[in-house]
Every structure is written in C-alpha cells, then in structure tokens.
Design a protein around this motif. Structure first.
Motif, PDB file in Angstrom:
ATOM      1  N   TYR A 254       3.483  15.484 -18.044  1.00 50.24           N
ATOM      2  CA  TYR A 254       4.373  14.522 -18.691  1.00 50.24           C
ATOM      3  C   TYR A 254       3.631  13.818 -19.821  1.00 50.24           C
ATOM      4  CZ  TYR A 254       6.437  15.160 -14.050  1.00 50.24           C
ATOM      5  OH  TYR A 254       6.935  15.698 -12.906  1.00 50.24           O
ATOM      6  N   ASN A 255       4.388  13.203 -20.744  1.00 49.27           N
ATOM      7  CA  ASN A 255       3.818  12.395 -21.819  1.00 49.27           C
ATOM      8  C   ASN A 255       4.220  10.936 -21.589  1.00 49.27           C
ATOM      9  OD1 ASN A 255       2.628  14.538 -23.426  1.00 49.27           O
ATOM     10  ND2 ASN A 255       4.730  15.170 -23.914  1.00 49.27           N
ATOM     11  N   LEU A 256       3.284  10.160 -21.067  1.00 48.37           N
ATOM     12  CA  LEU A 256       3.582   8.777 -20.700  1.00 48.37           C
ATOM     13  C   LEU A 256       2.705   7.757 -21.420  1.00 48.37           C
ATOM     14  CD1 LEU A 256       3.870   9.330 -16.837  1.00 48.37           C
ATOM     15  CD2 LEU A 256       5.756   9.085 -18.461  1.00 48.37           C
ATOM     16  N   LEU A 257       1.565   8.184 -21.951  1.00 50.45           N
ATOM     17  CA  LEU A 257       0.636   7.217 -22.531  1.00 50.45           C
ATOM     18  C   LEU A 257       1.208   6.534 -23.770  1.00 50.45           C
ATOM     19  CD1 LEU A 257      -2.833   8.959 -22.080  1.00 50.45           C
ATOM     20  CD2 LEU A 257      -2.093   6.790 -21.095  1.00 50.45           C
ATOM     21  N   GLU A 258       2.001   7.249 -24.565  1.00 52.52           N
ATOM     22  CA  GLU A 258       2.603   6.619 -25.738  1.00 52.52           C
ATOM     23  C   GLU A 258       3.496   5.455 -25.317  1.00 52.52           C
ATOM     24  OE1 GLU A 258       4.595   9.302 -28.322  1.00 52.52           O
ATOM     25  OE2 GLU A 258       2.818  10.551 -28.699  1.00 52.52           O
ATOM     26  N   LYS A 259       4.269   5.655 -24.229  1.00 55.60           N
ATOM     27  CA  LYS A 259       5.103   4.573 -23.726  1.00 55.60           C
ATOM     28  C   LYS A 259       4.245   3.417 -23.214  1.00 55.60           C
ATOM     29  CE  LYS A 259       8.979   7.499 -22.253  1.00 55.60           C
ATOM     30  NZ  LYS A 259       9.818   7.929 -21.094  1.00 55.60           N
ATOM     31  N   PHE A 260       3.117   3.761 -22.575  1.00 50.62           N
ATOM     32  CA  PHE A 260       2.213   2.716 -22.074  1.00 50.62           C
ATOM     33  C   PHE A 260       1.715   1.836 -23.216  1.00 50.62           C
ATOM     34  CE2 PHE A 260      -2.415   1.774 -21.713  1.00 50.62           C
ATOM     35  CZ  PHE A 260      -2.334   0.747 -20.787  1.00 50.62           C
ATOM     36  N   TYR A 261       1.202   2.437 -24.268  1.00 48.62           N
ATOM     37  CA  TYR A 261       0.687   1.645 -25.387  1.00 48.62           C
ATOM     38  C   TYR A 261       1.807   0.861 -26.072  1.00 48.62           C
ATOM     39  CZ  TYR A 261      -3.744   4.147 -24.908  1.00 48.62           C
ATOM     40  OH  TYR A 261      -4.937   4.643 -24.420  1.00 48.62           O
ATOM     41  N   ALA A 262       3.021   1.419 -26.079  1.00 48.47           N
ATOM     42  CA  ALA A 262       4.141   0.726 -26.718  1.00 48.47           C
ATOM     43  C   ALA A 262       4.575  -0.505 -25.930  1.00 48.47           C
ATOM     44  CB  ALA A 262       5.315   1.684 -26.871  1.00 48.47           C
ATOM     45  N   THR A 263       4.344  -0.520 -24.621  1.00 48.48           N
ATOM     46  CA  THR A 263       4.762  -1.662 -23.803  1.00 48.48           C
ATOM     47  C   THR A 263       3.797  -2.831 -23.888  1.00 48.48           C
ATOM     48  OG1 THR A 263       3.594  -0.831 -21.844  1.00 48.48           O
ATOM     49  CG2 THR A 263       5.905  -0.163 -22.136  1.00 48.48           C
ATOM     50  N   LEU A 264       2.584  -2.595 -24.383  1.00 48.39           N
ATOM     51  CA  LEU A 264       1.583  -3.663 -24.424  1.00 48.39           C
ATOM     52  C   LEU A 264       1.962  -4.707 -25.478  1.00 48.39           C
ATOM     53  CD1 LEU A 264      -1.764  -1.635 -24.175  1.00 48.39           C
ATOM     54  CD2 LEU A 264      -0.503  -2.781 -22.335  1.00 48.39           C
ATOM     55  N   PRO A 265       2.023  -5.978 -25.104  1.00 44.91           N
ATOM     56  CA  PRO A 265       2.365  -7.032 -26.062  1.00 44.91           C
ATOM     57  C   PRO A 265       1.161  -7.512 -26.872  1.00 44.91           C
ATOM     58  CG  PRO A 265       2.141  -7.985 -23.887  1.00 44.91           C
ATOM     59  CD  PRO A 265       1.900  -6.500 -23.726  1.00 44.91           C
ATOM     60  N   PHE A 266       0.052  -6.791 -26.770  1.00 42.19           N
ATOM     61  CA  PHE A 266      -1.172  -7.188 -27.457  1.00 42.19           C
ATOM     62  C   PHE A 266      -1.973  -5.932 -27.788  1.00 42.19           C
ATOM     63  CE2 PHE A 266      -1.548  -7.591 -22.839  1.00 42.19           C
ATOM     64  CZ  PHE A 266      -2.489  -6.616 -22.571  1.00 42.19           C
ATOM     65  N   ASP A 267      -2.962  -6.083 -28.632  1.00 42.95           N
ATOM     66  CA  ASP A 267      -3.851  -4.973 -28.969  1.00 42.95           C
ATOM     67  C   ASP A 267      -5.023  -4.944 -27.991  1.00 42.95           C
ATOM     68  OD1 ASP A 267      -2.351  -4.177 -31.160  1.00 42.95           O
ATOM     69  OD2 ASP A 267      -3.371  -5.588 -32.504  1.00 42.95           O
ATOM     70  N   LEU A 268      -5.412  -3.767 -27.552  1.00 39.26           N
ATOM     71  CA  LEU A 268      -6.582  -3.629 -26.688  1.00 39.26           C
ATOM     72  C   LEU A 268      -7.842  -3.959 -27.471  1.00 39.26           C
ATOM     73  CD1 LEU A 268      -5.747  -0.281 -24.839  1.00 39.26           C
ATOM     74  CD2 LEU A 268      -5.484  -2.618 -23.960  1.00 39.26           C
ATOM     75  N   THR A 269      -8.828  -4.531 -26.784  1.00 44.27           N
ATOM     76  CA  THR A 269     -10.112  -4.806 -27.422  1.00 44.27           C
ATOM     77  C   THR A 269     -10.886  -3.505 -27.570  1.00 44.27           C
ATOM     78  OG1 THR A 269     -11.264  -5.188 -25.332  1.00 44.27           O
ATOM     79  CG2 THR A 269     -10.171  -7.091 -26.352  1.00 44.27           C
TER      80      THR A 269
END
Length: 581
Positions: A254-269
């Motif tokens: 499955y392709n789920l990581l794009e959805k994961f990054y899209a749900t984040l309300p902030f940028d990862l350090t």
C-alpha cells in the motif's frame, strides 16, 4: 554451578522465612525482581555507625546515637485545626536531660506506645536532632535494657522503598546468607565461590570503605556484572545475525506515507527525518531491526514511532506499541487514533481495563489482521492475544520494562522489528556498553516553538519563599506539579511524603489535589483528569512518581521535585518533561 545452588538463587523471596507474598511484592518494586539472587545483587549504600552514650549532651546533631532513656510521658498526636501534630514520647537520659521521641505516622501509634511504657528504661537508637531540645524522629531501634545487645554498633543501609524497613532488609539478608553455605557444599568452581564470597563481604561491611567504588569486593562485583552484561549482549547480537533468524523482506502493498506526511500539522525536524530514514533502512533489511531512539521529552519520538507503524502497515503487517501505564497508553491512543483514521489504518487500544465483549472484539480484529496499530500495556502479550502478522514492536519508556517483558511481546511475531524509545540522555560510549546489541538514533532537536526548561535548586529551608512565588504564578494562570519521593512518612527515610506535603499546601491552596500509587485507580485518574482540565480550579497537584508518564497538561509550567536526590536520572528527566509541553 550445582543445581541445588541454582534452584536456591531462583527461589521466590516469598518463601524466605518472615517474608511472604506481600513483602515479596514490595521487594519486587525495589529490586526489579523477587528472587533470592535479586536480593543478593541489591547491595547496601553505606554504613551507619551507632555511637553509644549515656548523656545526650555528648551527641552531635545529625549523627546517629544509641542511648538509654527513661520514659516520662506520652503526648498523642493527630490533626488539630488542619495541622498535623506528631505523637511525642518525652524521655530523660541518666543526667535528667530531656529527649523527645517523635512519631509522625499515626498508623502504628499503639505499637510504639506499648514499646515505650511510662516509667520504663529503654535503649533507643536513632538520628539526633537538636533545636529547642534534643529530638529523635522515628527511632531505628527500641529495645528493653536486657536486649540492648540486639542493637548493632554498625548497620548496613540499603536503598529501600515503601513498606520496607532496614530491619526487614537485615532479617532477609541474614536468612539468605545463613542458608548459603549449605547450598555451596560441593561447589568446585572457584569463580562461583569467589563471587559469593564477594557478595557476603559487601552485605556485611565493617565501614563505608568496604562499599567504596574502588574497594576490593565492589570492584570484583562490578567486573562480574559487566562481564555478564557483555556476554548477554554478545549472545543477543549473535542470535540476531544467525541465518536461522533471518526474515523474508516484506514487499510493499500500500501507499500510506504520503497521507501520513499530509496529516502532520507541522514540519518534522531534521533530527526526526534522519531517525525515520534510519528506521526505514533497518526495516528493508533481512536482519530484524533493534533500534533505540533517544530524545528528550517533547522532542517528537511518538511521531517518529507512528511513521514506523505506517511503514509497516504499507507492508500489510501489524505494529504493537507497548506503554508502561494505562494513562500513557490512553494518551498515545487519543493522539494517534485521529491521525490513523485520516491515513486509513485501523488503530486500537488494549489494556487490562478491557473486559467482556469489548475485549473479544478487539482480539478478533487483531487475529484477523484488520487492526494495524494496537497501543496498550502488558495486556498486549497476554496468552489470549494473537496477531496475524506482528511486524514491529515499539516499546515506549523502554527503561520501565525488563528484557523478559519485551521478549514476551516479540515472541508474538516471527522475528519482528524492535523499536525502543527513551527520554533519558545516554552518552555514546555508555550506550555502546548498555545497548551494544542495538543501533542508536538521537533526536537532538526540539520542534519549533518549544521554550527551554529552566532548572534551579533551592534548600528545603526556603519552601515558604517558594510557596509565595507559586501564588503569584498560579494567579497568572499557571498550574504546578509538586512531587515527593514517598507516600507517607517513613521510619527509615527522612524524605518528603506526599500526604504530609499535601496537608501543608492545602493551607495556601485549598483546591490542591493529591495522587499516589496507593490510591484507588479510578480516584487517581479522576484527580489527574481534573488537574488537566483547563476549566478546573485545581492549580497544584501533589504527587509521587505516578505522574512520571502519562499526563499531559499544557498549562503546567512549574514542577517542584522535593528531595531530588532520591530519584534516578531517568525519573528526573521524565518528571522534568511534565512541564513546557
């Protein structure tokens, strides 16, 4: 090692004379185990000398003395007008000088007063305090004069805990080492005999020099401990790379990581991104991952763990996230469930509270593979819990779990990846020694907007000044944690007790709350929830380390830790992380 000796070392402490199941459980909390061997490896911290004198004027404040005293009168304590007054037994030494024995814990007053009848002489030993008059708080020993010889001239003092006195430690030690020679009969291995000889010398020290880091027997025990640890690491490392323990690399479904990054309300350090890259690289190998992620509280370890769980879900496998408490598991679930819903993976929670039909439904979902991420406590590796394909085990607050518990969960899958999370700073050389079988990633950046936590120290004599400052901070909208190492006052430990501090602080903050491990769980959870509620008038919470994990109060900006020297490094970092979230 002979079987008889091996069986003796693995005997449950409850079967040692005078212990029983209740004390064995208390020893388990302190020792991290309840076998005879666990007790033997728990060595004294220092030696307390007991100077004998007949005149209290010869005693030095702060030192321990043994003195014959004539009991003159009893003054029973209790609560008067909201204040806690100790029970006092007024005595006199042979010169007629007054010595007051004080008892703060009212649960055993009848016992103490019976041991100290008016008009009788008693040999008393304890720490002398001198203010307006000589005082001994909670004497260590009280004996009739004909039994004065029972009071030791020196006493080995063990790191202790709730419900365990130094007398209990000494009694159990004597039972174990009295039985040891019979168990050693016929033992021919010189290293084994030398090891237990060193343990005997350390448990019966003559003075503090016998317990110094460079003393002969402490050095021997340190060597054997390090040897055993490194041997265990070597075995673990060998097993990880054994061809029989290799696993088939899972294909992506499955392709789920794009959805994961899209749900984040902030940028990862940057540190989070590097750590996620490390984890993904491990997960693509045919050797099971064993990685430790270290980062201060609030550095974003949970989001990194979720990224790993989403990646495992892309393979069609399951992730189990193990938390040490129900409260922390529920906190993770409340934070991660909405994100999982947006990503499109089923997230569930399983704790000891789940019963009946609700539990059965969750177990069916796990067995079928429908649940991709399950968050929970020890319930995750119960006998009736089955996973269709457990691919990743995440252990939060990994220092709170033993190797056996972590391996019990890993055994639910076929060579699953292991990701451990820790908030305790670990120097690189130390991490290589302690976690030599694990790769280490460090999250050394905080998310944007996090303010630094300022740490200061104050002497206990300035508590009144601290209370004054807290009043102004609370008036400005702050909430405060006040942490004590003990629940109740202890005969053997002069550290602050939460119950006594709670009564003191209520005079200044009438809505203060109190939580500790001996409370009813529902009552404790309700008090913590009320404190976390922004609309609640509870502005200060007095607690023990039950708040170490699993409570998130954004308005809490101050934490007071009394007798900080009583806590370990990991506990201090966890407690410090309760503020500035």
């Amino acid at each position: 090692m002979r079987k008889e000796l091996f069986d003796f070392l693995n005997t449950d402490l409850q079967f040692v004379k005078g212990v029983g199941p209740v004390l064995a459980s208390r020893f388990d909390d302190v020792l991290g185990g309840r076998r005879v061997l666990d007790f033997m490896l728990h060595v004294p911290s220092y030696v307390r000398a007991r100077g004998v004198t007949e005149c209290v004027a010869d005693g030095v404040a702060g030192e321990t003395l043994t003195i014959p005293l004539l009991v003159k009168s009893h003054r029973r304590g209790g609560f008067f007008r909201g204040r806690r007054a100790p029970t006092q037994v007024v005595c006199a030494d042979k010169t007629g000088a007054t010595v007051v024995l004080q008892f703060f814990n009212t649960r055993f007053l009848d016992y103490w007063l019976e041991k100290l009848p008016i008009g009788a002489w008693r040999m008393v030993s304890g720490k002398l305090e001198k203010s307006a008059r000589a005082t001994i708080n909670h004497p260590d020993f009280i004996e009739e004069m004909q039994n004065a010889g029972k009071i030791p001239q020196t006493q080995a003092i063990y790191p202790s805990g709730e419900g365990l006195t130094q007398k209990t430690f000494a009694a159990v030690r004597d039972q174990i080492f009295a039985a040891l020679p019979d168990k050693m009969m016929g033992e021919t291995d010189s290293d084994t005999r030398e090891f237990f000889d060193a343990l005997a010398h350390v448990h019966y020290p003559a003075d503090d020099a016998d317990l110094a880091p460079n003393s002969k027997y402490i050095v021997k025990l340190a060597y054997w401990e390090l040897l055993a640890h490194q041997t265990a690491i070597a075995i673990s490392r060998r097993n990880r790379h054994d061809p029989r323990n290799r696993r088939t690399v899972r294909p992506q479904k499955y392709n789920l990581l794009e959805k994961f990054y899209a749900t984040l309300p902030f940028d990862l350090t940057g540190a989070q991104k590097r750590t996620i890259d490390d984890i993904f690289a491990d997960m693509s190998a045919d050797v099971p991952m064993m990685r430790l992620v270290q980062g201060d509280v609030g550095s974003g370890k949970t989001i990194v763990a979720l990224a790993a769980a989403v990646r495992m879900a892309e393979f069609g496998a399951q992730t189990a996230m193990l938390a040490p408490t129900d409260a922390l598991a529920m906190q993770h679930y409340a934070k991660l469930k909405p994100m999982c819903d947006k990503i499109g993976i089923v997230c569930d929670i399983l704790t000891g509270r789940d019963k009946g039909a609700s539990r059965r439904e969750k177990l069916i979902s796990l067995r079928s593979g429908r649940t991709r991420l399950v968050i929970g406590t020890h319930a995750l590796f119960s006998d009736d819990v089955e996973y269709r394909d457990l691919g990743l085990v995440i252990v939060d607050e990994q220092h709170r779990f033993g190797v056996t518990q972590r391996e019990a969960l890993r055994a639910k899958g076929e060579n699953p990846d292991m990701l451990a999370l820790s908030a305790t700073p670990i120097p690189r050389t130390l991490s290589m020694t302690i976690y030599g079988d694990m790769d280490v990633s460090i999250i050394n950046e905080k998310p944007a907007g996090r303010l630094p936590i300022i740490t200061t120290k104050l002497p206990t004599s300035r508590i009144a000044d601290l209370v004054t400052r807290l009043k102004s901070q609370i008036a400005a909208g702050a909430k405060v944690f006040w942490v004590c190492p003990l629940v109740d006052d202890s005969d053997d430990n002069g550290a602050a007790a939460a119950t006594a501090r709670y009564e003191y602080l209520r005079e200044f903050f009438p809505t203060a709350g109190l939580v500790h491990g001996q409370m009813d769980k529902k009552q404790r959870d309700a008090t913590m929830a009320r404190f976390a509620d922004n609309d609640s008038d509870m502005s200060i919470l007095v607690a023990t380390t039950v708040i170490e994990v699993g409570i998130d109060v954004p308005r809490a900006t101050i934490i007071v830790i009394e007798n900080a020297e009583q806590f370990g490094l990991a506990a201090l970092h966890q407690l410090r992380g309760r503020v500035g979230r």
